[in-house]
Design a protein around this motif. Structure first.
Motif, PDB file in Angstrom:
ATOM      1  N   HIS A 482       0.882  -1.279  -0.199  1.00 53.58           N
ATOM      2  CA  HIS A 482      -0.009   0.008   0.119  1.00 53.58           C
ATOM      3  C   HIS A 482       0.713   1.353   0.031  1.00 53.58           C
ATOM      4  O   HIS A 482       0.646   2.321  -0.489  1.00 53.58           O
ATOM      5  CB  HIS A 482      -1.050   0.022   1.035  1.00 53.58           C
ATOM      6  N   ARG A 484       4.118   1.341  -1.130  1.00 57.86           N
ATOM      7  CA  ARG A 484       4.636   1.885  -2.491  1.00 57.86           C
ATOM      8  C   ARG A 484       3.626   2.351  -3.662  1.00 57.86           C
ATOM      9  O   ARG A 484       3.860   3.205  -4.172  1.00 57.86           O
ATOM     10  CB  ARG A 484       5.034   0.387  -3.251  1.00 57.86           C
ATOM     11  N   ALA A 485       2.302   1.530  -3.292  1.00 62.95           N
ATOM     12  CA  ALA A 485       1.149   2.238  -4.236  1.00 62.95           C
ATOM     13  C   ALA A 485       1.007   3.772  -3.964  1.00 62.95           C
ATOM     14  O   ALA A 485       0.858   4.623  -5.152  1.00 62.95           O
ATOM     15  CB  ALA A 485      -0.138   1.519  -4.027  1.00 62.95           C
ATOM     16  N   ALA A 486       1.019   4.065  -2.808  1.00 65.38           N
ATOM     17  CA  ALA A 486       0.723   5.647  -2.544  1.00 65.38           C
ATOM     18  C   ALA A 486       1.730   6.251  -2.992  1.00 65.38           C
ATOM     19  O   ALA A 486       1.594   7.705  -3.609  1.00 65.38           O
ATOM     20  CB  ALA A 486       0.722   5.800  -1.111  1.00 65.38           C
ATOM     21  N   GLU A 488       3.390   5.969  -5.762  1.00 60.97           N
ATOM     22  CA  GLU A 488       3.279   5.916  -7.152  1.00 60.97           C
ATOM     23  C   GLU A 488       2.569   7.017  -7.500  1.00 60.97           C
ATOM     24  O   GLU A 488       2.535   7.740  -8.355  1.00 60.97           O
ATOM     25  CB  GLU A 488       2.978   4.952  -7.817  1.00 60.97           C
ATOM     26  N   ARG A 489       1.323   6.918  -6.741  1.00 63.16           N
ATOM     27  CA  ARG A 489       0.214   7.880  -6.727  1.00 63.16           C
ATOM     28  C   ARG A 489       0.756   9.524  -6.593  1.00 63.16           C
ATOM     29  O   ARG A 489       0.471  10.266  -7.223  1.00 63.16           O
ATOM     30  CB  ARG A 489      -0.855   7.927  -5.797  1.00 63.16           C
ATOM     31  N   TRP A 490       1.555   9.665  -5.383  1.00 69.27           N
ATOM     32  CA  TRP A 490       2.108  10.893  -5.029  1.00 69.27           C
ATOM     33  C   TRP A 490       3.118  11.323  -6.343  1.00 69.27           C
ATOM     34  O   TRP A 490       3.216  12.532  -6.694  1.00 69.27           O
ATOM     35  CB  TRP A 490       3.211  10.784  -3.869  1.00 69.27           C
ATOM     36  N   ARG A 491       3.874  10.369  -6.959  1.00 66.92           N
ATOM     37  CA  ARG A 491       4.803  10.970  -7.936  1.00 66.92           C
ATOM     38  C   ARG A 491       4.053  11.255  -8.989  1.00 66.92           C
ATOM     39  O   ARG A 491       4.178  12.167  -9.915  1.00 66.92           O
ATOM     40  CB  ARG A 491       5.866   9.579  -8.447  1.00 66.92           C
ATOM     41  N   ARG A 492       2.860  10.783  -9.462  1.00 68.93           N
ATOM     42  CA  ARG A 492       1.888  11.041 -10.782  1.00 68.93           C
ATOM     43  C   ARG A 492       1.336  12.594 -10.450  1.00 68.93           C
ATOM     44  O   ARG A 492       0.972  13.273 -11.485  1.00 68.93           O
ATOM     45  CB  ARG A 492       0.710  10.119 -10.758  1.00 68.93           C
ATOM     46  N   HIS A 493       1.221  13.103  -9.282  1.00 68.19           N
ATOM     47  CA  HIS A 493       0.687  14.349  -9.095  1.00 68.19           C
ATOM     48  C   HIS A 493       1.885  15.352  -8.727  1.00 68.19           C
ATOM     49  O   HIS A 493       1.460  16.484  -8.579  1.00 68.19           O
ATOM     50  CB  HIS A 493      -0.364  14.237  -7.648  1.00 68.19           C
ATOM     51  N   HIS A 494       3.151  14.843  -8.511  1.00 70.86           N
ATOM     52  CA  HIS A 494       4.014  15.720  -8.270  1.00 70.86           C
ATOM     53  C   HIS A 494       5.199  15.741  -9.245  1.00 70.86           C
ATOM     54  O   HIS A 494       6.412  15.485  -8.885  1.00 70.86           O
ATOM     55  CB  HIS A 494       4.394  15.584  -6.658  1.00 70.86           C
TER      56      HIS A 494
END
Length: 494
Positions: A482, A484-486, A488-494
């Motif tokens: 979880h 690691r997935a978070a 990846e989501r952070w990186r998509r938005h920053h």
């Protein structure tokens, strides 16, 4: 100057030829004053030659007198317990237990007599017609001499302490206060006698330079940030020595200081900054050994409490707690030993010197008014993102750990510039979020490794059962996924 609150002891300065008013004239017939006692005492204040205790707001003194002889250490508010006492013992050497408590404040420096205050004190009790106590007034004349070079030489002064008694109704006390101030008493503005005798506190941390000053703005910002971390090192040193076990705040201070030195490396003399950073890393590692066990103990206690009883087989809670607590106690003992040593005190002296006399690089001194804080913050942010990208692409846990460290540096750099721009404040929030995500991943990885170690040992102990170790291990694996997935989501938005 406003009057002091009614209902608690209040201090007033009065002229040396001042006389107490007549209680009957102030409060009406039947009110009388009785002199309870008259005492003489001597207080010797101790500090380093640099005034480190005074600057921190602590006072260490040896008092001799008929009722309160002995050693006394007063620490600033918020550090419990704030007052420590020791019996008279030696009249020249600070007792070991008090010397140990202030060794961090003193940064390992010798404690010398800094001032001597001689007191003549009379205590008056005012009562009503029934004999009930309205107030006790301590009238004290003090004669002081300072031993520290350059100290203020205040020869004598007189002060009153007014403490309401059981019959000290607010209206009566206010009437007394009005009479005192009308007769020339003024609320005392200086809390510490040591400050009054020796002068003001140590120099304040550097402030942001105005346009045209010789120091570049970014260097002053960085030094002020380092000064805040130095203050945290000393405050947390005292808390650790007075029984507090949480090392998180001081560990963060070492990280912030190291990050500042690394991010703004071009501002300072390389050899001096590198040596300072290395010593901070040594101390941070000692703190980390304690902190990591504290975090894991809380983590496992929560995880086991959340499991249904039927899934908790064998003495798993005791096994994990015994293992981690034993490691924590050994790490804490190592930390205490280090904090009593020369290397640690030298680190504190280096930290103070770095703030008071910053070792600026020649290029920094020439670049008057230069401002590179924004570019430094942005550079740290780009590096954190690059490391995160590499870690996510490869799936390497060690690279995720490196990305976490880079994220911390980016966050601390943004904190330094947060007062200058909303973009920096937004960066603080974003990198703090990523730091927490990667921290959760790291904690899961450490927890899973420990569970594998302890679970594998259950086959040799008939009292143990590996079932619950396996459940906890699976939970940690899910938490890591979880996190690691978070990330990846952070990186998509920053």
């Amino acid at each position: 100057m406003t009057a002091q609150p009614v209902g608690q002891p209040s201090r007033y300065d009065v002229p040396e030829d001042w006389s107490l008013p007549d209680p009957a004239a102030v409060m009406g017939p039947g009110h009388v004053a009785v002199v309870l006692r008259v005492e003489k005492s001597v207080a010797e204040y101790f500090d380093t030659a640099a005034g480190d205790l005074l600057g921190f707001g602590a006072t260490l003194l040896l008092r001799s007198g008929p009722s309160d002889a002995g050693w006394e250490l007063t620490l600033p508010n918020g550090i419990d317990p704030a007052l420590h006492r020791a019996p008279l013992g030696s009249e020249t050497a600070v007792p070991d237990e008090l010397a140990a408590l202030v060794s961090g404040i003193a940064r390992g420096g010798a404690l010398l007599t800094s001032a001597t205050v001689r007191s003549e004190r009379a205590t008056h009790r005012w009562t009503d017609e029934t004999g009930a106590v309205i107030v006790e007034i301590t009238d004290e004349t003090l004669h002081a001499s300072a031993s520290t070079p350059g100290a203020a030489q205040l020869n004598s002064w007189r002060e009153l302490t007014v403490e309401p008694g059981p019959a000290g109704r607010p209206k009566l006390v206010r009437r007394l206060v009005k009479a005192l101030t009308a007769g020339g008493a003024t609320p005392a503005s200086i809390e510490s006698r040591a400050t009054r005798v020796l002068g003001g506190p140590s120099p304040q941390p550097p402030r942001k330079a105005k346009s045209g000053k010789k120091s570049p703005v970014d260097a002053v910002d960085a030094i002020a940030f380092l000064a805040a971390q130095d203050a945290a090192l000393i405050a947390e040193d005292v808390r650790l020595r007075t029984g507090h076990e949480d090392v998180h705040t001081v560990r963060v201070a070492t990280r912030r200081a190291r990050s500042t030195l690394k991010i703004f490396a071009g501002l300072f003399d390389p050899a001096t900054a590198t040596g300072f950073s290395g010593e901070l890393a040594w101390y941070a590692a000692l703190l980390g050994e304690v902190r990591d066990r504290q975090v894991q103990r809380d983590r496992f206690a929560t995880a086991l409490a959340e499991l249904p009883d039927e899934l908790v087989l064998g003495p798993i809670a005791a096994t994990i707690e015994q293992h981690l607590l034993g490691e924590q106690l050994r790490a804490a003992a190592t930390l205490r030993e280090a904090m009593a040593g020369d290397r640690y005190h030298e680190l504190l002296r280096t930290s103070s010197e770095f703030v008071r006399h910053p070792p600026l690089a020649p290029s920094t001194r020439r670049r008057a008014g230069a401002r590179v804080t924004s570019s430094s913050v942005e550079r740290a942010g780009r590096k954190a993102r690059r490391r995160l990208d590499l870690a996510l692409d490869t799936g390497d846990d060690e690279l995720l750990h490196e990305a976490r460290k880079a994220t911390k540096r980016a966050r601390y750099a943004a904190e330094l510039g947060a007062g200058q721009s909303g973009r920096h404040r937004a960066a603080v929030k974003a990198f703090k979020e990523l730091q927490e995500i990667l921290g959760e991943y790291q904690d899961s990885a450490v927890a899973a490794a420990l569970l594998r170690q302890l679970g594998a040992a259950t086959h040799a102990d008939p009292t143990q059962n590996g079932f619950t170790f396996g459940i906890l291990h699976e939970q940690e694996a899910r938490r890591a996924a979880h996190a690691r997935a978070a990330a990846e989501r952070w990186r998509r938005h920053h």
